[in-house]
Design an enzyme around this catalytic site. Structure first.
Site, PDB file in Angstrom:
ATOM      1  N   ASP A  76     -14.699   0.957   0.142  1.00 11.54           N
ATOM      2  CA  ASP A  76     -14.990   0.991   1.555  1.00 11.54           C
ATOM      3  C   ASP A  76     -16.382   0.971   1.879  1.00 11.54           C
ATOM      4  O   ASP A  76     -17.204   1.952   1.775  1.00 11.54           O
ATOM      5  CB  ASP A  76     -14.149   1.981   2.372  1.00 11.54           C
ATOM      6  CG  ASP A  76     -14.225   1.843   3.477  1.00 11.54           C
ATOM      7  OD1 ASP A  76     -15.136   1.865   4.257  1.00 11.54           O
ATOM      8  OD2 ASP A  76     -12.929   1.764   4.123  1.00 11.54           O
ATOM      9  N   ASP A 108       0.986  -1.132   0.061  1.00  7.73           N
ATOM     10  CA  ASP A 108      -0.228  -0.216  -0.199  1.00  7.73           C
ATOM     11  C   ASP A 108       0.980   1.299   0.013  1.00  7.73           C
ATOM     12  O   ASP A 108       1.612   1.339   0.921  1.00  7.73           O
ATOM     13  CB  ASP A 108      -0.946   0.098   1.316  1.00  7.73           C
ATOM     14  CG  ASP A 108      -1.926   1.138   1.286  1.00  7.73           C
ATOM     15  OD1 ASP A 108      -1.797   1.971   0.325  1.00  7.73           O
ATOM     16  OD2 ASP A 108      -2.787   1.195   2.088  1.00  7.73           O
ATOM     17  N   HIS A 144     -11.871  -2.269   1.052  1.00 13.31           N
ATOM     18  CA  HIS A 144     -11.038  -1.610   2.059  1.00 13.31           C
ATOM     19  C   HIS A 144     -11.774  -1.634   3.415  1.00 13.31           C
ATOM     20  O   HIS A 144     -12.868  -1.548   3.519  1.00 13.31           O
ATOM     21  CB  HIS A 144     -10.910  -0.207   1.511  1.00 13.31           C
ATOM     22  CG  HIS A 144     -10.054   0.593   2.469  1.00 13.31           C
ATOM     23  ND1 HIS A 144     -10.502   1.581   3.336  1.00 13.31           N
ATOM     24  CD2 HIS A 144      -8.738   0.604   2.577  1.00 13.31           C
ATOM     25  CE1 HIS A 144      -9.668   2.233   3.874  1.00 13.31           C
ATOM     26  NE2 HIS A 144      -8.518   1.552   3.478  1.00 13.31           N
ATOM     27  N   HIS A 198      -0.643   4.461  -0.286  1.00 13.33           N
ATOM     28  CA  HIS A 198      -1.099   5.520   0.170  1.00 13.33           C
ATOM     29  C   HIS A 198      -1.283   6.861  -0.901  1.00 13.33           C
ATOM     30  O   HIS A 198      -1.244   7.968  -0.081  1.00 13.33           O
ATOM     31  CB  HIS A 198      -0.675   6.037   1.700  1.00 13.33           C
ATOM     32  CG  HIS A 198      -1.624   5.554   2.765  1.00 13.33           C
ATOM     33  ND1 HIS A 198      -1.946   6.099   3.766  1.00 13.33           N
ATOM     34  CD2 HIS A 198      -2.130   4.220   3.035  1.00 13.33           C
ATOM     35  CE1 HIS A 198      -2.822   5.354   4.744  1.00 13.33           C
ATOM     36  NE2 HIS A 198      -2.894   4.171   4.148  1.00 13.33           N
ATOM     37  N   GLU A 220      -1.278  -1.077  -4.068  1.00 12.33           N
ATOM     38  CA  GLU A 220      -2.567  -0.191  -3.669  1.00 12.33           C
ATOM     39  C   GLU A 220      -2.270   1.190  -3.727  1.00 12.33           C
ATOM     40  O   GLU A 220      -1.197   1.828  -3.187  1.00 12.33           O
ATOM     41  CB  GLU A 220      -2.998  -0.454  -2.455  1.00 12.33           C
ATOM     42  CG  GLU A 220      -4.269   0.177  -1.953  1.00 12.33           C
ATOM     43  CD  GLU A 220      -4.789  -0.489  -0.403  1.00 12.33           C
ATOM     44  OE1 GLU A 220      -5.321   0.487   0.100  1.00 12.33           O
ATOM     45  OE2 GLU A 220      -4.567  -1.575  -0.206  1.00 12.33           O
ATOM     46  N   GLU A 276     -10.471   3.174  -2.177  1.00 15.48           N
ATOM     47  CA  GLU A 276     -11.040   3.552  -0.858  1.00 15.48           C
ATOM     48  C   GLU A 276     -11.465   4.980  -0.751  1.00 15.48           C
ATOM     49  O   GLU A 276     -12.145   5.265  -0.027  1.00 15.48           O
ATOM     50  CB  GLU A 276      -9.886   3.362   0.020  1.00 15.48           C
ATOM     51  CG  GLU A 276      -8.612   4.102  -0.065  1.00 15.48           C
ATOM     52  CD  GLU A 276      -7.565   3.678   0.986  1.00 15.48           C
ATOM     53  OE1 GLU A 276      -7.376   4.460   1.986  1.00 15.48           O
ATOM     54  OE2 GLU A 276      -6.674   2.828   0.583  1.00 15.48           O
TER      55      GLU A 276
END
Length: 381
Positions: free
Chosen positions: A257, A182, A284, A184, A208, A235
């Site tokens: 999500d 991930d 997510h 971010h 991700e 997400e």
């Protein structure tokens, strides 16, 4: 079955729960929250709840349409998350009224267990290989890690080497099992194009959010063109319309999500939308037990489901964990990397009402960290 009362609870470590009670005493639970903005979402839930008292709780889709469309201004993280929690609670009520799990109302199960993964390390991981070994011993055959700390726009050789070294250490620790990375949104498009091809020999399950959502529509097509590493994102997409450019960009994995995208109603639609593009579903969910149960209900009914995120032992949950608010935590037991199909009515979990009310008295004020580069400028967290 009319809605009689809607309550919200701000509970540690960083969650918000909503409780919807009907005039015949049935109770449904939802988890509406934006991490770091829980009080803001709480105000939104309370505002949306006012006209719902006295409404038929069975009219889930009609209520969803009204909440998302009747206010003229639409979408966004706070608004969609507030709707999500109410929607989850209404589905929980529907399942309980009929004494069936929600996935039975979504067409029935297409699998008997849902594969899950565990988080390892934090945003600045140290001995991630050791943590990966621990997770394998706990029964997980897939882990996910943050791939880096803060990153500059044009990466230095050291930054690129650190990313690849961390990923290599986890690949060695996991053997032939899976791992995911991930980022971010910490990569600039240039760094993503440089780094993703270097990760190909390590065969991550997916990478991700390599770039921030604002750049995704423009740059994800370029990333999918230069690398075979599967890209996952979603997400920070809050509706099926937000997912259109992501799916058109060629992502491999959609990550709605359930607490941000409008709840079970909308996540079910996003899952079907992804299926038409040959895209897998990996919801997510670094949140609490209600959100996890809601995700699993959709997972059990979705043919294109890949794997489920869950937050047991995640580094954000200091002193609190997913099982602290459920009466029977065995429903989330991980065996051979998967959770067995939930068979209880509604969400398939029993929330400890007393524990929730007690925790709400303490509350929380969790905020996302603020990161800065060496020169003092803001960095993506």
């Amino acid at each position: 079955m009319k809605i009689a009362r809607i309550e919200t609870f701000l509970v540690p470590p960083r969650w918000l729960f909503v409780r919807v009670e009907t005039d015949d005493g049935l109770v449904g639970w939802g988890e509406p929250v934006v991490e770091g903005r829980a009080r803001t979402v709480r105000a939104a839930v309370e505002e949306l709840s006012e006209p719902l008292v006295g409404r038929d709780a069975n009219r889930i889709e009609d209520i969803w349409q009204e909440l998302t469309r009747a206010g003229f201004y639409r979408g966004g993280a706070v608004f969609a998350s507030a709707v999500a929690g109410i929607d989850q609670a209404l589905w929980d009520l529907a399942g309980k009224r009929l004494s069936v799990p929600i996935h039975e109302l979504l067409g029935g199960p297409v699998r008997d267990r849902a594969r899950v993964y565990a988080w390892i390390a934090g945003d600045r991981p140290d001995d991630i290989a050791a943590e990966a070994h621990v997770r394998r011993e706990q029964g997980f055959d897939c882990v996910k890690m943050n791939g880096s700390a803060e990153l500059t726009a044009i990466p230095s050789p050291r930054e690129v080497s650190d990313v690849v070294a961390r990923a290599s250490a986890v690949r060695e620790a996991m053997g032939d099992d899976d791992f995911a990375l991930d980022f971010h949104g910490r990569f600039s498009p240039a760094m993503a194009r440089r780094t993703l091809p270097l990760l190909e020999p390590l065969n991550p399950l997916f990478v991700e959010e390599p770039v921030v959502p604002e750049l995704a529509a423009e740059h994800l097509p370029r990333l999918t063109a230069v690398s075979t590493v599967p890209i996952a994102t979603g997400e920070r997409a809050y509706s099926r319309w937000d997912f259109v450019p992501l799916m058109d960009a060629g992502i491999a994995v959609a990550q709605p999500d359930v607490s941000h995208c409008g709840g079970i109603s909308e996540m079910r639609r996003i899952a079907a939308q992804a299926e038409t593009h040959g895209i897998s579903l990996a919801p997510h969910c670094p949140l609490g037990p209600i959100a996890l149960a809601a995700c699993l209900q959709v997972d059990f009914a979705s043919p294109n489901f890949l794997i489920q995120e869950q937050s047991r032992g995640i580094h954000y949950n200091d002193d609190w964990d997913v099982l602290d608010y459920v009466l029977d935590g065995s429903v989330f037991e991980v065996v051979d990397g998967a959770i067995e199909r939930l068979t209880g009515p509604g969400l398939g979990i029993e929330i400890d009402d007393r524990a929730v009310r007690s925790a709400d008295k303490r509350g929380h004020d969790w905020r996302a960290p603020v990161w800065r580069h060496r020169d003092g400028s803001l960095a993506e967290w």
